[in-house]
Each structure stands twice: as structure tokens, then as C-alpha cells.
Scaffold this motif. Structure first.
Motif, PDB file in Angstrom:
ATOM      1  N   LEU A  47       0.831  -1.195   0.000  1.00 34.28           N
ATOM      2  CA  LEU A  47       0.000   0.000   0.000  1.00 34.28           C
ATOM      3  C   LEU A  47       0.866   1.245   0.000  1.00 34.28           C
ATOM      4  O   LEU A  47       1.985   1.242   0.523  1.00 34.28           O
ATOM      5  CB  LEU A  47      -0.916  -0.021   1.227  1.00 34.28           C
ATOM      6  N   TYR A  48       0.372   2.323  -0.563  1.00 35.42           N
ATOM      7  CA  TYR A  48       1.150   3.555  -0.642  1.00 35.42           C
ATOM      8  C   TYR A  48       0.227   4.755  -0.476  1.00 35.42           C
ATOM      9  O   TYR A  48      -0.978   4.625  -0.225  1.00 35.42           O
ATOM     10  CB  TYR A  48       1.924   3.622  -1.959  1.00 35.42           C
ATOM     11  N   HIS A  70       4.395   1.013   1.841  1.00 38.58           N
ATOM     12  CA  HIS A  70       5.121   2.073   1.145  1.00 38.58           C
ATOM     13  C   HIS A  70       4.444   3.425   1.349  1.00 38.58           C
ATOM     14  O   HIS A  70       4.464   4.274   0.448  1.00 38.58           O
ATOM     15  CB  HIS A  70       5.223   1.764  -0.357  1.00 38.58           C
ATOM     16  N   PHE A  71       3.862   3.638   2.485  1.00 36.53           N
ATOM     17  CA  PHE A  71       3.198   4.904   2.756  1.00 36.53           C
ATOM     18  C   PHE A  71       4.225   6.039   2.771  1.00 36.53           C
ATOM     19  O   PHE A  71       5.313   5.911   3.352  1.00 36.53           O
ATOM     20  CB  PHE A  71       2.451   4.855   4.089  1.00 36.53           C
ATOM     21  N   ASN A  93       8.171   2.167   6.508  1.00 32.17           N
ATOM     22  CA  ASN A  93       7.464   2.869   5.454  1.00 32.17           C
ATOM     23  C   ASN A  93       8.326   4.041   5.004  1.00 32.17           C
ATOM     24  O   ASN A  93       9.541   4.010   5.183  1.00 32.17           O
ATOM     25  CB  ASN A  93       6.090   3.337   5.941  1.00 32.17           C
ATOM     26  N   GLN A  94       7.710   5.072   4.471  1.00 32.96           N
ATOM     27  CA  GLN A  94       8.437   6.262   4.043  1.00 32.96           C
ATOM     28  C   GLN A  94       7.862   7.517   4.697  1.00 32.96           C
ATOM     29  O   GLN A  94       7.801   8.583   4.082  1.00 32.96           O
ATOM     30  CB  GLN A  94       8.381   6.375   2.512  1.00 32.96           C
ATOM     31  N   ASP A 114       5.455   2.628  17.436  1.00 37.54           N
ATOM     32  CA  ASP A 114       6.591   2.108  16.678  1.00 37.54           C
ATOM     33  C   ASP A 114       6.709   2.925  15.390  1.00 37.54           C
ATOM     34  O   ASP A 114       5.916   2.767  14.462  1.00 37.54           O
ATOM     35  CB  ASP A 114       6.370   0.628  16.361  1.00 37.54           C
ATOM     36  N   LEU A 115       7.707   3.803  15.351  1.00 45.20           N
ATOM     37  CA  LEU A 115       7.958   4.657  14.195  1.00 45.20           C
ATOM     38  C   LEU A 115       9.258   4.270  13.500  1.00 45.20           C
ATOM     39  O   LEU A 115       9.793   5.038  12.697  1.00 45.20           O
ATOM     40  CB  LEU A 115       8.040   6.129  14.621  1.00 45.20           C
ATOM     41  N   SER A 116       9.773   3.098  13.770  1.00 48.82           N
ATOM     42  CA  SER A 116      11.103   2.703  13.306  1.00 48.82           C
ATOM     43  C   SER A 116      11.148   2.498  11.794  1.00 48.82           C
ATOM     44  O   SER A 116      10.132   2.285  11.126  1.00 48.82           O
ATOM     45  CB  SER A 116      11.529   1.407  14.000  1.00 48.82           C
ATOM     46  N   GLN A 117      12.376   2.607  11.252  1.00 49.22           N
ATOM     47  CA  GLN A 117      12.670   2.347   9.838  1.00 49.22           C
ATOM     48  C   GLN A 117      11.840   3.239   8.913  1.00 49.22           C
ATOM     49  O   GLN A 117      11.170   2.770   7.995  1.00 49.22           O
ATOM     50  CB  GLN A 117      12.457   0.867   9.499  1.00 49.22           C
ATOM     51  N   ASN A 118      11.880   4.527   9.215  1.00 48.07           N
ATOM     52  CA  ASN A 118      11.245   5.528   8.365  1.00 48.07           C
ATOM     53  C   ASN A 118      12.249   6.639   8.084  1.00 48.07           C
ATOM     54  O   ASN A 118      13.451   6.445   8.242  1.00 48.07           O
ATOM     55  CB  ASN A 118       9.985   6.065   9.035  1.00 48.07           C
ATOM     56  N   GLY A 119      11.777   7.807   7.678  1.00 46.28           N
ATOM     57  CA  GLY A 119      12.662   8.920   7.369  1.00 46.28           C
ATOM     58  C   GLY A 119      12.400  10.130   8.230  1.00 46.28           C
ATOM     59  O   GLY A 119      12.629  11.257   7.786  1.00 46.28           O
TER      60      GLY A 119
END
Length: 358
Positions: A47-48, A70-71, A93-94, A114-119
């Protein structure tokens, strides 16, 4: 794609899970008001786009999981208006930009985020931590985690929620719903969060898991972390933290996982409490850190010489007297008696000798 009629479901529906499929496209923007949804899981799809703000119509929502998609969106602070929301997972996600929490969006029941592995790229401030003020226990009550089971390389079961270890630190997996009432966790790992860790984070005294690894944190480890009396997992690895490991961390009696590898920490590792139970893997990559867990042992600092090798011997530094005043006092009693006796016996001879020299 998810059909656009998804939001027109029966008002009796409470659990909606579409996880682990090959769904693509956007999440539909329409959700009927006064719906009964408690649980929404869209994780592990393709999903995006953005999260639909119509989710604020889900006033009974407790659990929202959109990880592994892929949000591409900013921090959805508006979720903080949901009065029952306890778990939010946006991992992998992004999502990007600053983490903000306006005053009227307070996340009143939040237990796990959990906000991990984003930008996310922001400075961690006390105002951001106030978003998580529901993680503060106002009294001395301790949470009961007797069912926690750990193995050497994996935390296996915490009230149906599990954790595993990877080269990115601790990874949290949600396998059931009972942890909604027990687990308290913040995972901000693998982002671009910078600045010092605020002392105020030590006030979140119901925290069980805190993962700040793989960011750009600088400054020292707050001594206020010693107040996190329920903490069992603390991961600060892969940052640029400096200074000593605070002695106050020895007060964390429930700590079962601790990781500070690859920072710029220095000085001795505290030897008391739980910190003494962790091996070198928790501390490696800090070249100025020493302790029994590392190949580099802590050495006693050499004592300064009693006299300077050259220069004015009458101008000793203040630190010299601060270090040796106890020695001087101890020797004073015996030295005074001996000095008076010897001085009385040899005073005439010493005086004649000095006359010949000068």
C-alpha cells in the motif's frame, strides 16, 4: 486494490485484518461515523500514499498497524484525537519530516508507538515526549511482567508480543492482543532523529521497551533513565552518544536487554546491578569505554609526583593538596614527635654544616 466500499461495513464489525497479502494502492478515504472498529491491520502489503484522515471516525479504535508498506506521509498527529488508541505501528514505510503533537492531539491512552525504519528527521524535544505522557505512572505501582521469557539471542514472549534481535537492534512483533493492557514501548529506531536525548524522557516511568538505536543522537545518556523502574529493554546503539554510562542505570533491576554499541562513550562501565550481566556485544565500538566486559580493562590513574621535576617547587597546585591531605594528616602525628626529638638532638650540628656550605 482495496475496494472503496471498505468503509461501508456493518457497524458491528470490530476486527479488520488484511495483513500479509499483495494489496496495492491507497487505503480508502471513507469510514462511516460511529463504527465499532477496535482493530485495523493493513501490515505487510504494498500500500502507498497517505493515511486516510477519515480514520478519526473510528472513535473506538485501539490498534492500528500499517507497517511494512510504502506509505509516504508526514507524522499522523491527528491520530492523537482518538480516545482509545493504544497501539500505533508505522514501521518500515516512508514517513518523513518532524514528529509533532499539537496540544489537542494528546494520545490519551497510547501504550505502544513504533515509528522505526522511516525517514523522520527531527530533534527529539520534551514537547514530542509529552505526546507519550500516557506512559507516565503517577503512583509507585509496578507492572507485572512475570510471564516474560528470554533466551540468549531472542526475547521470546511478552504477553503474546515478541521481540527479536537483528543488526538494526531490537525488533518488535505483535502476535496478539493481550499486551494492549501490559506492554509499554517506544521504538524510534532507524530514522534521522538528532540532538540530545531530553532528561524529560526519564519521566515515562511505565516504559518497558525503549529503542532509540540507529539515529543521530549526540550528548550523554540521561541519568534520568535510572527512574525508568519498569524498563526491560534499552537500545541506544549506533548513535554518537558520548560521556560515561550513568551510574544510575544500575538501579534498573528489570533490565534484560541493554545495547550501546558503536557510540563514543568513555570511562568505566558501572559494575553493579544488571549492567554487570551483559557481555561485550552490548558495549563494543566505544574505543574509550573500559570494564570487565571488554578486552580493555580500566586502570587506576597514576598518582601525581610529590614534587615537580623542575621549576618553582614552592608553587604546588591546589589539586595536589586535595589529593594528599589525608596522607599529610596521617603522617603528621608520628612525624611531629620524631621531628621534634631529632631536631633537638642534632640542631647544633645541622647549623654548623649549613655555615660551611654557604
Amino acid at each position: 486494490m482495496i475496494p472503496s466500499c471498505l468503509g461501508s461495513f456493518s457497524q458491528s464489525l470490530q476486527y479488520l485484518s488484511l495483513a500479509g497479502n499483495k494489496l496495492t494502492g491507497n487505503i480508502p478515504q471513507t469510514y462511516v461515523k460511529r463504527n465499532a472498529l477496535h482493530w485495523i491491520d493493513f501490515s505487510s502489503n504494498k500500500l502507498y500514499g497517505q493515511l486516510p484522515r477519515a480514520l478519526v471516525n473510528c472513535r473506538m479504535l485501539e490498534f492500528l498497524d500499517v507497517r511494512h508498506n510504502h506509505f509516504n506521509d508526514s507524522f499522523p498527529f491527528w491520530l492523537g484525537s482518538l480516545p482509545q488508541l493504544k497501539v500505533v505501528s508505522l514501521r518500515d514505510n516512508q514517513f518523513h519530516g518532524a514528529i509533532m503533537c499539537p496540544l489537542k492531539y494528546t494520545f490519551p491512552q497510547l501504550r505502544i508507538i513504533d515509528l522505526s525504519q522511516n525517514g523522520f528527521s527531527t530533534k527529539l524535544t520534551s514537547e514530542i515526549i509529552m505526546c507519550f505522557k500516557s506512559m507516565i505512572i503517577s503512583n509507585k505501582r509496578q507492572l507485572d511482567f512475570k510471564n516474560v521469557i528470554f533466551s540468549k539471542n531472542m526475547l521470546i514472549d511478552i504477553d503474546l508480543s515478541s521481540f527479536s534481535l537483528s543488526n538494526k537492534g531490537v525488533i518488535m512483533d505483535y502476535l496478539g492482543g493481550q499486551y494492549l493492557h501490559h506492554m509499554v514501548a517506544i521504538d524510534l529506531s532507524s530514522n534521522k532523529i538528532y540532538g540530545e536525548i531530553p532528561d524529560f524522557m526519564g519521566s515515562l516511568n511505565s516504559l518497558v521497551v525503549l529503542n532509540l538505536s540507529n539515529n543521530m543522537f549526540t550528548g550523554s545518556i540521561p541519568s534520568s533513565f535510572g527512574k525508568l523502574s519498569s524498563l526491560e529493554v534499552l537500545d541506544l546503539s549506533l548513535n554518537s552518544l558520548s560521556g560515561n554510562i550513568p551510574q544510575q542505570l544500575t538501579e534498573l533491576t528489570f533490565l534484560d536487554f541493554f545495547n550501546v554499541f558503536f557510540n563514543n562513550l568513555s570511562g568505566p562501565i558501572p559494575e553493579n546491578g544488571q549492567l554487570s550481566t551483559f557481555d561485550n556485544n552490548s558495549f563494543e565500538g566505544n574505543k574509550d569505554l573500559c570494564g570487565i566486559q571488554l578486552m580493555k580493562k580500566c586502570e587506576d590513574h597514576p598518582k601525581p609526583p610529590l614534587q615537580k621535576p623542575d621549576g618553582d617547587q614552592d608553587s604546588e597546585s591546589g589539586s595536589f593538596f586535595e589529593l594528599y591531605w589525608m596522607v599529610i594528616l596521617i603522617g603528621y602525628g608520628g612525624g611531629l614527635v620524631a621531628g621534634l626529638a631529632l631536631g633537638n638532638a642534632f640542631a647544633v650540628d645541622v647549623f654548623r654544616l649549613l655555615q660551611k656550605i654557604f
